[in-house]
Design an enzyme around this catalytic site. Structure first.
Site, PDB file in Angstrom:
ATOM      1  N   SER A 212       0.846  -1.197   0.000  1.00  0.00           N
ATOM      2  CA  SER A 212       0.000   0.000   0.000  1.00  0.00           C
ATOM      3  C   SER A 212       0.879   1.244   0.000  1.00  0.00           C
ATOM      4  O   SER A 212       1.842   1.330   0.768  1.00  0.00           O
ATOM      5  CB  SER A 212      -0.873  -0.014   1.257  1.00  0.00           C
ATOM      6  OG  SER A 212      -1.523   1.222   1.401  1.00  0.00           O
ATOM      7  N   GLY A 213       0.533   2.214  -0.844  1.00  0.00           N
ATOM      8  CA  GLY A 213       1.345   3.425  -0.970  1.00  0.00           C
ATOM      9  C   GLY A 213       1.469   4.224   0.312  1.00  0.00           C
ATOM     10  O   GLY A 213       2.567   4.645   0.702  1.00  0.00           O
ATOM     11  N   CYS A 339     -13.368   1.206  17.145  1.00  0.00           N
ATOM     12  CA  CYS A 339     -14.788   1.415  17.370  1.00  0.00           C
ATOM     13  C   CYS A 339     -15.562   0.497  16.430  1.00  0.00           C
ATOM     14  O   CYS A 339     -15.398   0.555  15.225  1.00  0.00           O
ATOM     15  CB  CYS A 339     -15.130   2.868  17.098  1.00  0.00           C
ATOM     16  SG  CYS A 339     -16.785   3.252  17.600  1.00  0.00           S
TER      17      CYS A 339
HETATM   18  N1  PLP Z   1      -3.227  -4.703   5.330  1.00  0.00           N
HETATM   19  C1  PLP Z   1      -2.603  -4.218   6.404  1.00  0.00           C
HETATM   20  C2  PLP Z   1      -1.694  -5.110   7.191  1.00  0.00           C
HETATM   21  C3  PLP Z   1      -2.779  -2.900   6.788  1.00  0.00           C
HETATM   22  O1  PLP Z   1      -2.167  -2.418   7.868  1.00  0.00           O
HETATM   23  C4  PLP Z   1      -3.662  -2.088   6.027  1.00  0.00           C
HETATM   24  C5  PLP Z   1      -3.956  -0.703   6.441  1.00  0.00           C
HETATM   25  O2  PLP Z   1      -3.875  -0.358   7.602  1.00  0.00           O
HETATM   26  C6  PLP Z   1      -4.275  -2.643   4.903  1.00  0.00           C
HETATM   27  C7  PLP Z   1      -4.044  -3.952   4.581  1.00  0.00           C
HETATM   28  C8  PLP Z   1      -5.197  -1.823   4.044  1.00  0.00           C
HETATM   29  O3  PLP Z   1      -4.455  -0.957   3.210  1.00  0.00           O
HETATM   30  P1  PLP Z   1      -5.131   0.345   2.584  1.00  0.00           P
HETATM   31  O4  PLP Z   1      -5.314   1.317   3.693  1.00  0.00           O
HETATM   32  O5  PLP Z   1      -4.140   0.807   1.551  1.00  0.00           O
HETATM   33  O6  PLP Z   1      -6.405  -0.082   1.948  1.00  0.00           O
END
Ligand code: PLP
Length: 405
Positions: A212-213, A339
């Site tokens: 994720s960017g 929450c």
């Molecule tokens: N996977 C993990 C381990 C994450 O920490 C997160 C975001 O907190 C995500 C997936 C989701 O990524 P995005 O916020 O880019 O959708």
């Protein structure tokens, strides 16, 4: 404007004048200046649709492909194996929904991000069997449990590389070997590992990996899924033939360029050993807090972790109250609770590790970023112990313990 709204705005303005320290980089990271500079032309003069064959489209196509090379270099794959997405959530959903069909079996863990857990739950409602494996007290999965959970119809194993709350790194290479021997696809959510530790998809032996960017100093709303050559996934969206028909939709060119630049900067940092400097700062913060605060401990102690994260339980206090009290003093951290349906639920990750509800609720996550400097740690070390002490003075359970002989 109503009085209440004006008062709220005054508070936000007063708050934004305060010197603020941000230790919540697992939630999101600031876009680095170099990343922003790289993106800027793609909001202006370089506006073409990357699918257009004229000059404008050629320019943005070239930028997207350069970014693809950089992301591939960060995780050790071919550029053609990268699919750009809108973020980690979409990457996780794309691989899970794209690989698994009714009648298949999926293995995952109890500490996955909800992007994985809820995608699996949705599949379960559609006739997919899902095994959710437990973790030990350090939040580590036992690879033998993965081996034992395999069934003839197992299609996918999805186990994260690093946990977002504790930073604990799972034994993904061992799981990759088990998946390889069984001929099962292996996906790892590396959203919290990318840029923090070296990633080599061949060593891991995975078929898919999500990033994720906004966790690596690129903007929010862009991410990528590595899909090993020869692994067929059904798209989530139908439309144009973008991303080799794996993800329809006009590319988010500025976001993709930002992700590419952030990947390049992350790789340079790892090559320089920046991760070790970050681990040293994180360890100083953790040691300093534990030296000054009694009845506190590290969640995931003793397990391998990414260098930027520590998660600490401060018994006898409410984590939410501590986060708010620290925020009022200018320090941003987060609590191990979320929450849900209007109530504060303890984190599923911390409870899966065996923490009692009270301890999970009393846990705070501190996560460093590339912008974190030694002075930030000094300030945090000044603020956290005194704030915990003040809140504990108000805590009936702490007073009982303190007064007991
Ligand atoms: N996977 C993990 C381990 C994450 O920490 C997160 C975001 O907190 C995500 C997936 C989701 O990524 P995005 O916020 O880019 O959708």
């Amino acid at each position: 404007m109503g009085t209440a709204l004006r008062l709220a705005q005054d508070r936000i303005e007063a708050g934004s004048r305060m010197h603020r320290i941000y230790l919540d980089n697992n939630a999101t990271t600031p876009v680095l200046p170099g990343v922003f500079d790289a993106m800027r032309p793609y909001f202006g003069e370089q506006f073409g649709n990357a699918s257009s064959i004229h000059h404008h489209g050629q320019q943005t196509r070239a930028a997207v492909e350069i970014a693809r090379d950089s992301v591939a270099a960060l995780i050790g794959c071919r550029a053609s194996e990268i699919v750009f997405t809108s973020g980690g959530t979409e990457a996780d959903n794309l691989v899970i929904a794209g690989l698994v069909k009714t009648g298949d079996h999926v293995i995952t863990s109890s500490i996955e991000h909800h992007a994985v857990l809820l995608a699996c739950k949705h599949l379960e409602e559609m006739g997919v069997a899902v095994t959710v494996l437990p973790v030990d007290g350090r939040s580590l999965l036992d690879p033998d449990d993965v081996r034992r959970a395999l069934r003839p119809n197992t299609k996918l194993i999805s186990v994260m590389m690093a946990n977002n709350e504790t930073g604990v790194l799972q034994p993904v290479e061992e799981i990759g070997r088990i998946a390889g021997a069984a001929g099962v696809c292996f996906h790892t959510d590396a959203v919290q590992a990318a840029g923090k530790v070296v990633i080599d998809v061949k060593r891991i032996g995975c078929h898919a990996l999500s990033i994720s960017g906004h966790k690596i100093h690129a903007p929010q709303g862009v991410g990528a899924l590595y899909v090993r050559k020869g692994t067929r996934i059904e798209p989530l969206f139908y439309g144009g033939r973008h991303e080799r028909s794996r993800r329809a939709g006009t590319e988010n060119v500025p976001g993709i360029v930002g992700l590419g630049k952030a990947a390049e900067i992350a790789k340079e940092g790892l090559d320089r050993g920046d991760d070790q400097k970050m681990a040293a700062m994180r360890d100083r913060l953790q040691r300093g807090i534990l030296a000054q605060v009694e009845e506190a401990g590290v969640n995931g102690e003793g397990a391998p972790r990414v260098p930027n994260t520590t998660n600490i339980h401060f018994d006898h206090i409410d984590g939410e109250a501590l986060v708010i009290a620290l925020d009022l003093k200018g320090l941003a951290v987060s609590t191990g609770a979320a929450c849900s349906s209007g109530a504060i639920e303890p984190s599923h990750v911390l409870t899966a590790m065996g923490l009692r509800t009270n301890q999970a609720r009393a846990s705070l996550r501190f996560s460093l970023g590339k912008q974190t400097v030694a002075e930030d740690i000094d300030v945090a070390l000044g603020l956290v112990p005194e704030t915990v002490a003040r809140l504990r003075e108000l805590s009936p359970s702490y007073r009982r313990v303190a007064l007991s002989p």
